[in-house]
Design a protein around this motif. Sequence first.
Motif, short mmCIF file in Angstrom:
data_model
loop_
_atom_site.label_atom_id
_atom_site.label_comp_id
_atom_site.label_asym_id
_atom_site.label_seq_id
_atom_site.Cartn_x
_atom_site.Cartn_y
_atom_site.Cartn_z
N VAL A 30 1.99 11.09 11.93
CA VAL A 30 1.46 11.25 10.58
C VAL A 30 2.27 12.32 9.84
N ALA A 31 2.34 12.21 8.52
CA ALA A 31 3.06 13.21 7.73
C ALA A 31 2.28 14.53 7.75
N SER A 32 2.84 15.55 7.18
CA SER A 32 2.17 16.86 7.14
C SER A 32 0.76 16.69 6.60
N LEU A 33 -0.18 17.36 7.25
CA LEU A 33 -1.57 17.25 6.83
C LEU A 33 -1.78 17.88 5.46
N LEU A 34 -2.67 17.28 4.70
CA LEU A 34 -2.96 17.74 3.35
C LEU A 34 -4.31 18.45 3.33
N THR A 35 -4.45 19.37 2.40
CA THR A 35 -5.75 19.99 2.18
C THR A 35 -6.64 18.96 1.49
N ILE A 77 0.87 -1.17 0.00
CA ILE A 77 0.00 0.00 0.00
C ILE A 77 0.91 1.22 0.00
N HIS A 78 0.74 2.06 -1.00
CA HIS A 78 1.52 3.29 -1.11
C HIS A 78 0.61 4.45 -0.75
N HIS A 79 1.03 5.23 0.22
CA HIS A 79 0.24 6.40 0.57
C HIS A 79 1.14 7.48 1.13
N TYR A 80 0.65 8.70 1.07
CA TYR A 80 1.38 9.83 1.64
C TYR A 80 1.24 9.72 3.14
N GLY A 81 2.33 9.58 3.82
CA GLY A 81 2.25 9.50 5.27
C GLY A 81 3.34 8.64 5.85
#
Length: 80
Positions: A56-61, A40-44
């Motif tokens: 968690v990584a920087s929050l996204l809009t 599973i590839h995801h931003y975080g």
Amino acid sequence: MLYSIEVPQEGGNTLFANQYAAYDGLDDAMKRRIEPLFAIHHYGNRNDQDEASRTVASLLTPEQQAKMPLVRTRWCGATP
């Protein structure tokens, strides 16, 4: 970390690690063991998708989130 001195127009194989060769080098028992696995590839951060978590990584809009869906990939096991 790699630092590019020359970057090709396309491709860009670093020859750092050949995952096809790594798979081909596994014995049949290990190939059967990993066959059902997927990534599973995801931003975080790893499996941390909880926006309230400190890891968690920087929050996204919402607009950025729409461009960053979870992506599942399965290893086909075939050398190209």
